[in-house]
Motif scaffolding. Structure first.
Motif, mmCIF file in Angstrom:
data_model
loop_
_atom_site.group_PDB
_atom_site.id
_atom_site.type_symbol
_atom_site.label_atom_id
_atom_site.label_comp_id
_atom_site.label_asym_id
_atom_site.label_seq_id
_atom_site.Cartn_x
_atom_site.Cartn_y
_atom_site.Cartn_z
ATOM 1 N N ARG A 2 24.508 -25.113 100.669
ATOM 2 C CA ARG A 2 24.338 -24.731 99.269
ATOM 3 C C ARG A 2 23.304 -25.630 98.598
ATOM 4 N N SER A 3 22.379 -24.996 97.870
ATOM 5 C CA SER A 3 21.349 -25.785 97.193
ATOM 6 C C SER A 3 21.875 -26.316 95.866
ATOM 7 N N LYS A 4 21.239 -27.388 95.408
ATOM 8 C CA LYS A 4 21.635 -28.022 94.153
ATOM 9 C C LYS A 4 21.385 -27.063 92.991
ATOM 10 N N ARG A 5 22.321 -27.003 92.072
ATOM 11 C CA ARG A 5 22.164 -26.162 90.885
ATOM 12 C C ARG A 5 21.207 -26.863 89.924
ATOM 13 N N LEU A 6 20.206 -26.134 89.464
ATOM 14 C CA LEU A 6 19.204 -26.709 88.573
ATOM 15 C C LEU A 6 19.717 -26.798 87.145
ATOM 16 N N SER A 7 19.235 -27.809 86.418
ATOM 17 C CA SER A 7 19.564 -27.924 84.999
ATOM 18 C C SER A 7 18.731 -26.914 84.223
ATOM 19 N N SER A 8 19.111 -26.686 82.984
ATOM 20 C CA SER A 8 18.371 -25.768 82.121
ATOM 21 C C SER A 8 16.911 -26.186 82.010
ATOM 22 N N GLU A 9 16.676 -27.487 81.842
ATOM 23 C CA GLU A 9 15.309 -27.996 81.713
ATOM 24 C C GLU A 9 14.506 -27.737 82.994
ATOM 25 N N GLU A 10 15.135 -27.929 84.149
ATOM 26 C CA GLU A 10 14.450 -27.694 85.424
ATOM 27 C C GLU A 10 14.115 -26.210 85.601
ATOM 28 N N LEU A 84 15.932 -24.110 73.174
ATOM 29 C CA LEU A 84 15.832 -23.088 74.211
ATOM 30 C C LEU A 84 16.502 -23.592 75.485
ATOM 31 N N THR A 85 17.360 -22.771 76.059
ATOM 32 C CA THR A 85 18.015 -23.096 77.321
ATOM 33 C C THR A 85 17.798 -21.939 78.292
ATOM 34 N N ALA A 86 18.000 -22.224 79.564
ATOM 35 C CA ALA A 86 17.862 -21.195 80.593
ATOM 36 C C ALA A 86 18.990 -21.331 81.598
ATOM 37 N N SER A 87 19.442 -20.183 82.083
ATOM 38 C CA SER A 87 20.470 -20.133 83.122
ATOM 39 C C SER A 87 19.960 -19.225 84.229
ATOM 40 N N GLU A 88 20.328 -19.567 85.452
ATOM 41 C CA GLU A 88 19.899 -18.768 86.597
ATOM 42 C C GLU A 88 21.127 -18.181 87.271
ATOM 43 N N PHE A 89 21.122 -16.862 87.440
ATOM 44 C CA PHE A 89 22.196 -16.163 88.143
ATOM 45 C C PHE A 89 21.538 -15.280 89.195
ATOM 46 N N GLY A 90 21.781 -15.599 90.445
ATOM 47 C CA GLY A 90 21.097 -14.875 91.515
ATOM 48 C C GLY A 90 19.611 -15.148 91.413
ATOM 49 N N ASN A 91 18.810 -14.109 91.376
ATOM 50 C CA ASN A 91 17.367 -14.251 91.230
ATOM 51 C C ASN A 91 16.909 -14.035 89.797
ATOM 52 N N ASN A 92 17.826 -13.966 88.854
ATOM 53 C CA ASN A 92 17.488 -13.700 87.457
ATOM 54 C C ASN A 92 17.615 -14.955 86.608
#
Length: 109
Positions: A2-10, A84-92
Motif C-alpha cells: 500500500r502506498s502512502k496516503r498523500l496530504s491535501s497539500e501534496e 483550498l483542500t484536495a482529496s484523492e479517491f481512486g483516480n479522482n
C-alpha cells in the motif's frame, strides 16, 4: 504494498502545481444534495463551482451552500479560494474550499 496516503497539500502540488491560477467558468454554481441510504434528498448541503485551472483543466470546487457569486463574475474572472483542500479517491481528485472571491483588478487613472 500500500502506498502512502498523500496530504491535501501534496495532492494540490502534484495535480495543479504550487501557484495555480483559477478562472470562473460561465456556469452557475450547482447545488450539492445530501444523500440518505444512497437516495438523494432535497436538502442542499453545499455548492459546486466549475472553474478553469489555467493551463491544466476544467474542474469543480465544493463550497459552502451560503456561497454566492454574481452573474457578472461568471465570465472568466480570476478567483481565489480560502483554505483550498484536495482529496484523492481512486483516480479522482476532489477540491473543496471554505469560500471564494473574485479578484478585482484596480484600474489606474
Amino acid at each position: 504494498m500500500r502506498s502512502k496516503r498523500l496530504s491535501s497539500e501534496e495532492i494540490i502540488l502534484q495535480s495543479i502545481g504550487e501557484n495555480p491560477h483559477f478562472l470562473t467558468a460561465t456556469l452557475d454554481p450547482e447545488p450539492v444534495y445530501k444523500y440518505v441510504d444512497n437516495q438523494r434528498t432535497d436538502t442542499v448541503i453545499a455548492k459546486r463551482l466549475t472553474v478553469i485551472i489555467e493551463g491544466i483543466a476544467v474542474d469543480t470546487v465544493k463550497l459552502p451552500k451560503s456561497f454566492e457569486i454574481s452573474s457578472d463574475d461568471l465570465k472568466l474572472k480570476p478567483i481565489q479560494f480560502l483554505n483550498l483542500t484536495a482529496s484523492e479517491f481512486g483516480n479522482n481528485i476532489y477540491f473543496k474550499a471554505e469560500n471564494a472571491k473574485v479578484v478585482k483588478h484596480e484600474t489606474s487613472h
